[in-house]
Write a protein that holds these residues in place. Structure first.
Motif, PDB file in Angstrom:
ATOM      1  N   GLU A  10     -66.736  34.378 -45.931  1.00 50.38           N
ATOM      2  CA  GLU A  10     -66.405  34.267 -44.488  1.00 50.38           C
ATOM      3  C   GLU A  10     -65.817  33.262 -44.118  1.00 50.38           C
ATOM      4  N   ALA A  11     -66.504  31.621 -45.425  1.00 48.51           N
ATOM      5  CA  ALA A  11     -65.963  30.536 -45.165  1.00 48.51           C
ATOM      6  C   ALA A  11     -64.189  30.618 -46.019  1.00 48.51           C
ATOM      7  N   ILE A  12     -63.601  32.003 -46.272  1.00 47.77           N
ATOM      8  CA  ILE A  12     -62.386  31.514 -46.741  1.00 47.77           C
ATOM      9  C   ILE A  12     -61.848  31.621 -45.038  1.00 47.77           C
ATOM     10  N   ARG A  13     -62.211  33.240 -44.748  1.00 44.54           N
ATOM     11  CA  ARG A  13     -61.677  33.973 -43.510  1.00 44.54           C
ATOM     12  C   ARG A  13     -61.503  32.388 -42.308  1.00 44.54           C
ATOM     13  N   LEU A  14     -61.912  31.970 -42.797  1.00 45.95           N
ATOM     14  CA  LEU A  14     -62.591  29.672 -41.827  1.00 45.95           C
ATOM     15  C   LEU A  14     -61.331  29.123 -42.022  1.00 45.95           C
ATOM     16  N   MET A  15     -61.106  29.373 -43.650  1.00 44.59           N
ATOM     17  CA  MET A  15     -60.333  28.488 -44.015  1.00 44.59           C
ATOM     18  C   MET A  15     -59.146  28.650 -44.121  1.00 44.59           C
ATOM     19  N   ARG A  16     -58.657  30.650 -43.861  1.00 39.93           N
ATOM     20  CA  ARG A  16     -57.622  30.488 -43.590  1.00 39.93           C
ATOM     21  C   ARG A  16     -56.973  30.398 -42.380  1.00 39.93           C
ATOM     22  N   GLU A  17     -58.013  29.622 -41.284  1.00 42.46           N
ATOM     23  CA  GLU A  17     -57.624  29.478 -39.730  1.00 42.46           C
ATOM     24  C   GLU A  17     -57.394  28.146 -39.330  1.00 42.46           C
ATOM     25  N   GLY A  18     -57.676  27.258 -40.961  1.00 47.72           N
ATOM     26  CA  GLY A  18     -57.962  26.301 -40.443  1.00 47.72           C
ATOM     27  C   GLY A  18     -58.771  25.352 -40.206  1.00 47.72           C
ATOM     28  N   LYS A  19     -60.051  25.678 -40.152  1.00 47.64           N
ATOM     29  CA  LYS A  19     -60.898  24.982 -40.661  1.00 47.64           C
ATOM     30  C   LYS A  19     -61.469  24.618 -41.353  1.00 47.64           C
ATOM     31  N   THR A  20     -62.470  23.082 -41.428  1.00 42.55           N
ATOM     32  CA  THR A  20     -63.182  22.956 -42.576  1.00 42.55           C
ATOM     33  C   THR A  20     -64.446  23.479 -42.743  1.00 42.55           C
ATOM     34  N   VAL A  21     -65.228  23.946 -43.923  1.00 44.28           N
ATOM     35  CA  VAL A  21     -65.965  24.211 -44.366  1.00 44.28           C
ATOM     36  C   VAL A  21     -66.824  23.175 -45.410  1.00 44.28           C
ATOM     37  N   ALA A  22     -68.278  23.195 -45.058  1.00 44.64           N
ATOM     38  CA  ALA A  22     -69.566  22.971 -46.084  1.00 44.64           C
ATOM     39  C   ALA A  22     -70.415  23.110 -46.507  1.00 44.64           C
ATOM     40  N   ARG A  23     -70.927  22.633 -47.412  1.00 47.52           N
ATOM     41  CA  ARG A  23     -72.494  23.198 -47.844  1.00 47.52           C
ATOM     42  C   ARG A  23     -73.975  23.123 -47.075  1.00 47.52           C
ATOM     43  N   ALA A  24     -74.953  23.267 -47.063  1.00 50.62           N
ATOM     44  CA  ALA A  24     -75.949  22.663 -46.176  1.00 50.62           C
ATOM     45  C   ALA A  24     -76.824  22.042 -47.914  1.00 50.62           C
ATOM     46  N   ALA A  25     -75.938  22.488 -48.609  1.00 52.19           N
ATOM     47  CA  ALA A  25     -77.146  21.833 -50.311  1.00 52.19           C
ATOM     48  C   ALA A  25     -76.128  20.124 -50.818  1.00 52.19           C
ATOM     49  N   TRP A  26     -75.174  20.469 -49.729  1.00 54.38           N
ATOM     50  CA  TRP A  26     -74.546  19.438 -50.477  1.00 54.38           C
ATOM     51  C   TRP A  26     -75.297  17.771 -49.279  1.00 54.38           C
ATOM     52  N   GLY A  27     -75.708  17.191 -50.161  1.00 54.60           N
ATOM     53  CA  GLY A  27     -76.641  15.958 -49.747  1.00 54.60           C
ATOM     54  C   GLY A  27     -75.956  15.008 -48.615  1.00 54.60           C
ATOM     55  N   ASN A  28     -74.495  14.033 -49.675  1.00 55.47           N
ATOM     56  CA  ASN A  28     -73.964  13.455 -49.003  1.00 55.47           C
ATOM     57  C   ASN A  28     -73.066  13.374 -48.357  1.00 55.47           C
ATOM     58  N   PRO A  29     -73.434  12.597 -46.544  1.00 56.36           N
ATOM     59  CA  PRO A  29     -72.350  13.445 -45.847  1.00 56.36           C
ATOM     60  C   PRO A  29     -70.843  13.294 -45.602  1.00 56.36           C
ATOM     61  N   GLY A  30     -70.011  13.666 -45.324  1.00 60.75           N
ATOM     62  CA  GLY A  30     -68.294  13.435 -45.073  1.00 60.75           C
ATOM     63  C   GLY A  30     -67.227  14.727 -46.260  1.00 60.75           C
ATOM     64  N   LYS A  31     -68.411  15.513 -46.487  1.00 61.22           N
ATOM     65  CA  LYS A  31     -67.487  16.049 -47.675  1.00 61.22           C
ATOM     66  C   LYS A  31     -67.498  17.950 -47.073  1.00 61.22           C
ATOM     67  N   TYR A  32     -65.899  18.267 -47.105  1.00 57.83           N
ATOM     68  CA  TYR A  32     -65.627  19.423 -47.191  1.00 57.83           C
ATOM     69  C   TYR A  32     -65.275  20.421 -47.609  1.00 57.83           C
ATOM     70  N   VAL A  33     -64.541  20.944 -47.399  1.00 58.09           N
ATOM     71  CA  VAL A  33     -63.356  21.986 -48.448  1.00 58.09           C
ATOM     72  C   VAL A  33     -62.459  22.962 -46.810  1.00 58.09           C
ATOM     73  N   TYR A  34     -61.088  22.630 -47.507  1.00 60.06           N
ATOM     74  CA  TYR A  34     -60.073  23.231 -46.414  1.00 60.06           C
ATOM     75  C   TYR A  34     -59.123  23.856 -47.512  1.00 60.06           C
ATOM     76  N   MET A  35     -57.789  24.609 -46.752  1.00 66.95           N
ATOM     77  CA  MET A  35     -56.931  25.160 -47.727  1.00 66.95           C
ATOM     78  C   MET A  35     -56.421  24.322 -47.262  1.00 66.95           C
ATOM     79  N   GLN A  36     -54.864  24.561 -48.259  1.00 62.02           N
ATOM     80  CA  GLN A  36     -53.800  23.310 -47.571  1.00 62.02           C
ATOM     81  C   GLN A  36     -52.917  24.766 -48.266  1.00 62.02           C
TER      82      GLN A  36
END
Length: 113
Positions: A10-36
């Protein structure tokens, strides 16, 4: 407010739509993944025009955007959400009034887009 989480498919599908995604396990704020998206570039050795295919990028703790390959932990996780670490977006609902107005709108709790 509860945040909808999902698996990497689902994360990959949303990135294809231009969304940024992140994980709850990532403690520090401000991190995300996106599709270039794919783009044209130059081969640094020959100067010849090349195609750079779609690829995943990660905004890290330092604010740098770097190529990202998911770990096995990330692939198997079910804690992905839309937004960035420490700041998930509220779940949004797509409302289509295309036939009446010729547009779609997305409604999120406490805000309208």
């Amino acid at each position: 407010m509860p945040v909808r989480t999902f698996e990497i498919g689902e994360a990959i599908r949303l990135m294809r739509e231009g969304k940024t995604v992140a994980r709850a396990a990532w403690g520090n704020p401000g991190k995300y993944v996106y599709m270039q998206p794919a783009e044209e570039g130059l081969d640094p050795k020959t100067g010849v025009s090349i195609r750079i295919n779609d690829h995943l990028m990660w905004k890290n703790d330092s604010g740098n955007h770097v190529p990202w390959t998911p770990s096995q932990d990330a692939v198997l996780a079910a804690d992905w959400f839309v937004g960035e670490s420490g700041n998930p977006e509220p779940e949004c609902i797509c409302i289509s009034d295309w036939h009446a107005t010729g547009r779609h709108r997305v409604t999120c709790p406490a805000r309208e887009v």
